[in-house]
Scaffold this active site. Structure first.
Site, PDB file in Angstrom:
ATOM      1  N   CYS A  28       0.962  -1.352  -0.037  1.00  0.00           N
ATOM      2  CA  CYS A  28      -0.494  -0.263  -0.103  1.00  0.00           C
ATOM      3  C   CYS A  28       0.971   0.835  -0.337  1.00  0.00           C
ATOM      4  CB  CYS A  28      -0.667   0.303   1.320  1.00  0.00           C
ATOM      5  SG  CYS A  28      -2.365  -1.452   1.546  1.00  0.00           S
ATOM      6  N   HIS A  40      -3.480   6.630   4.295  1.00  0.00           N
ATOM      7  CA  HIS A  40      -3.345   5.363   3.913  1.00  0.00           C
ATOM      8  C   HIS A  40      -5.398   4.982   4.214  1.00  0.00           C
ATOM      9  CE1 HIS A  40      -3.726   1.366   1.956  1.00  0.00           C
ATOM     10  NE2 HIS A  40      -3.448   0.447   2.579  1.00  0.00           N
ATOM     11  N   ASN A  59      -9.727  -0.054   0.249  1.00  0.00           N
ATOM     12  CA  ASN A  59      -8.772   0.200   0.330  1.00  0.00           C
ATOM     13  C   ASN A  59      -8.505  -0.603  -0.811  1.00  0.00           C
ATOM     14  OD1 ASN A  59      -6.067  -0.579   0.762  1.00  0.00           O
ATOM     15  ND2 ASN A  59      -5.881  -1.411   2.929  1.00  0.00           N
TER      16      ASN A  59
HETATM   17  N1  COA Z   1     -17.943 -10.447   8.684  1.00  0.00           N
HETATM   18  C1  COA Z   1     -18.629 -10.438  10.056  1.00  0.00           C
HETATM   19  N2  COA Z   1     -16.891 -11.475  11.287  1.00  0.00           N
HETATM   20  C2  COA Z   1     -15.964 -10.752  10.500  1.00  0.00           C
HETATM   21  C3  COA Z   1     -15.896 -10.428   9.614  1.00  0.00           C
HETATM   22  C4  COA Z   1     -16.518 -10.254   9.054  1.00  0.00           C
HETATM   23  N3  COA Z   1     -15.803  -9.754   7.972  1.00  0.00           N
HETATM   24  N4  COA Z   1     -14.106 -10.429   9.235  1.00  0.00           N
HETATM   25  C5  COA Z   1     -13.411 -11.180  11.177  1.00  0.00           C
HETATM   26  N5  COA Z   1     -14.635 -11.366  11.285  1.00  0.00           N
HETATM   27  C6  COA Z   1     -15.049 -12.443  12.716  1.00  0.00           C
HETATM   28  C7  COA Z   1     -13.409 -12.966  13.226  1.00  0.00           C
HETATM   29  O1  COA Z   1     -13.860 -14.098  12.517  1.00  0.00           O
HETATM   30  C8  COA Z   1     -13.648 -13.207  15.219  1.00  0.00           C
HETATM   31  O2  COA Z   1     -14.631 -13.208  14.968  1.00  0.00           O
HETATM   32  P1  COA Z   1     -13.837 -14.481  16.775  1.00  0.00           P
HETATM   33  O3  COA Z   1     -13.479 -13.701  17.280  1.00  0.00           O
HETATM   34  O4  COA Z   1     -15.211 -15.603  16.214  1.00  0.00           O
HETATM   35  O5  COA Z   1     -12.583 -15.474  15.794  1.00  0.00           O
HETATM   36  C9  COA Z   1     -13.998 -11.547  15.070  1.00  0.00           C
HETATM   37  O6  COA Z   1     -14.284 -11.041  14.305  1.00  0.00           O
HETATM   38  C10 COA Z   1     -12.927 -10.727  15.106  1.00  0.00           C
HETATM   39  O7  COA Z   1     -11.893 -10.745  14.127  1.00  0.00           O
HETATM   40  P2  COA Z   1     -10.905  -9.599  15.010  1.00  0.00           P
HETATM   41  O8  COA Z   1      -9.618 -10.223  14.019  1.00  0.00           O
HETATM   42  O9  COA Z   1     -10.276  -9.496  16.497  1.00  0.00           O
HETATM   43  O10 COA Z   1     -11.539  -8.062  14.059  1.00  0.00           O
HETATM   44  P3  COA Z   1     -10.179  -6.668  14.419  1.00  0.00           P
HETATM   45  O11 COA Z   1     -11.245  -5.694  15.155  1.00  0.00           O
HETATM   46  O12 COA Z   1      -9.460  -6.931  14.231  1.00  0.00           O
HETATM   47  O13 COA Z   1     -11.336  -6.189  12.668  1.00  0.00           O
HETATM   48  C11 COA Z   1     -10.264  -5.771   9.946  1.00  0.00           C
HETATM   49  C12 COA Z   1     -10.598  -6.908  11.872  1.00  0.00           C
HETATM   50  C13 COA Z   1      -9.501  -6.784   9.733  1.00  0.00           C
HETATM   51  C14 COA Z   1     -11.286  -4.983  10.039  1.00  0.00           C
HETATM   52  C15 COA Z   1      -9.030  -5.417  11.520  1.00  0.00           C
HETATM   53  O14 COA Z   1      -8.289  -5.951  11.908  1.00  0.00           O
HETATM   54  C16 COA Z   1      -7.936  -4.549  10.504  1.00  0.00           C
HETATM   55  O15 COA Z   1      -8.771  -3.826   9.540  1.00  0.00           O
HETATM   56  N6  COA Z   1      -6.845  -4.442  10.324  1.00  0.00           N
HETATM   57  C17 COA Z   1      -6.020  -4.014   9.287  1.00  0.00           C
HETATM   58  C18 COA Z   1      -6.048  -3.786   7.951  1.00  0.00           C
HETATM   59  C19 COA Z   1      -5.541  -3.599   6.733  1.00  0.00           C
HETATM   60  O16 COA Z   1      -5.472  -2.392   6.624  1.00  0.00           O
HETATM   61  N7  COA Z   1      -4.828  -4.533   6.180  1.00  0.00           N
HETATM   62  C20 COA Z   1      -4.320  -3.799   4.930  1.00  0.00           C
HETATM   63  C21 COA Z   1      -2.765  -2.876   5.372  1.00  0.00           C
HETATM   64  S1  COA Z   1      -2.409  -2.195   3.832  1.00  0.00           S
END
Ligand code: COA
Length: 326
Positions: free
Chosen positions: A113, A253, A283
């Site tokens: 990114c 970003h 994104n």
């Molecule tokens: N819909 C519903 N539930 C979802 C889901 C979706 N699309 N994606 C994940 N979950 C669930 C997970 O399975 C997890 O369930 P569990 O507790 O039963 O295992 C729960 O939601 C929480 O997951 P978690 O990973 O703790 O959520 P989070 O608050 O960290 O949010 C992201 C997940 C991916 C949105 C967040 O971590 C994020 O944005 N990370 C950065 C990603 C990014 O920007 N990447 C590119 C970088 S350039």
């Protein structure tokens, strides 16, 4: 010549919209979950006949038109992308052909990114070397082509789009006041595409196991993103000899609304100054910064003399930031 400046911006987003409600039909998710956890409502996706060079070419045409310089005066093209049309030749060479630019350098740069800020930093130093005057810097992606549509952790996050700028020598006080790029390769396995390179070439097995798509440890990436964007932001603010109060518009970003809010708070920048379009485009990786810049410029949200902070984070892990006086 002490600095470079941006004299043209352009962006291009595919027309087709994929909403959170559409995603509810594909994976076990809800609009409510995606909206509250990420800030995303919808994203743009390319059709099967469109590649990243097509998006980048359209964005470039607009940037060159705004810059109002002849194609013959563009001295080179740098394209930041991790979804090139093919492994080789470089997507930048395909764009060069599409635009009709002859006999100038063209190469791609892979920094996740952070691709656009990396490309801007390279252009900055190329121009300062005195060997080049005007460069086309592009960031863009067709991430939906490497998305695992059965993985709800990742498929809700990404979209397609591209942005471009033309940069040149600055003869006044506008331009890039400070910039930095960084990387921490030891965290590469937090966000990557396992197959398709020389480590794991394409095979029946890699396709069956869906290894040509994005693999991510979401919450770890989230924590690194906030920390890196804070330190990158602080570094360029200090290097430019300004404070957070001097920033008129913060273009971060667009990875997750919570990353953006958290970074703004740590950098002491009020949320009203943060440019946000993640709700519409998700994104777009290397595309987010130049797309946001172009939209802010064309909607007159950026005025002459404004101080802009760019701040980004991505696979690598990589990061980068820049302060620009418009
Ligand atoms: N819909 C519903 N539930 C979802 C889901 C979706 N699309 N994606 C994940 N979950 C669930 C997970 O399975 C997890 O369930 P569990 O507790 O039963 O295992 C729960 O939601 C929480 O997951 P978690 O990973 O703790 O959520 P989070 O608050 O960290 O949010 C992201 C997940 C991916 C949105 C967040 O971590 C994020 O944005 N990370 C950065 C990603 C990014 O920007 N990447 C590119 C970088 S350039």
């Amino acid at each position: 010549m002490s600095r470079i400046k941006i004299i043209g911006t352009g962006s291009y987003l595919p027309e087709k919209i994929l909403t959170n409600l559409d995603l509810e039909k594909i994976v076990d998710t809800t609009d409510e979950w995606i909206s509250t956890r990420t800030g995303i409502k919808e994203r743009r996706i390319t059709d099967e006949n469109t590649a990243v060079s097509d998006l980048m070419t359209e964005a470039s045409k607009k940037a060159i038109e705004m810059a109002n310089i002849p194609l013959s005066e563009i001295d080179g093209i740098i394209a930041g992308t991790i979804t090139p049309d093919m492994m080789f030749p470089a997507t930048a060479c395909i764009i060069q052909k599409n635009l009709g630019i002859k006999n100038k350098f063209a190469f791609d740069l892979s920094a996740g990114c952070s691709g656009f800020i990396y490309a801007l930093e390279v252009a900055n130093n190329f121009i300062k070397s005195g060997n080049y005057k005007n460069l086309l810097v592009i960031g863009g992606e067709t991430l939906t082509k490497i998305t695992n549509w059965s993985d709800r952790n990742t498929c809700v996050l990404f979209g397609d789009g591209a942005g471009a700028v033309v940069v040149t020598e600055s003869s006044d006080d506008s331009g890039v006041l400070s910039s930095m790029i960084g990387a921490a390769g030891e965290y590469g396995d937090l966000l990557y595409q396992p197959a398709g390179g020389s480590r794991m070439p394409a095979s029946k097995e890699t396709i069956e196991k869906n290894l040509h798509t994005v693999v991510m440890q979401g919450s770890e990436v989230f924590q690194h993103a906030v920390r890196s964007m804070q330190s990158a932001g602080e570094e360029v603010i200090k290097a430019a000899g300004i404070t957070s109060d001097d920033i008129d518009i913060f273009i971060p970003h667009q990875a997750n609304i919570r990353i953006l809010q958290s970074t703004a708070k740590r950098l002491k920048i009020p949320i009203e100054k943060v440019y946000i379009n993640i709700d519409k485009y998700a994104n777009t990786s290397a595309g987010t910064l130049p797309i946001a810049l172009d939209q802010a410029v064309r909607s007159n949200e950026i005025k002459k003399g404004d101080i802009i902070l760019f701040d980004v984070f991505g696979a690598g892990l990589t990061w980068g930031a820049a302060i620009v006086r418009w």
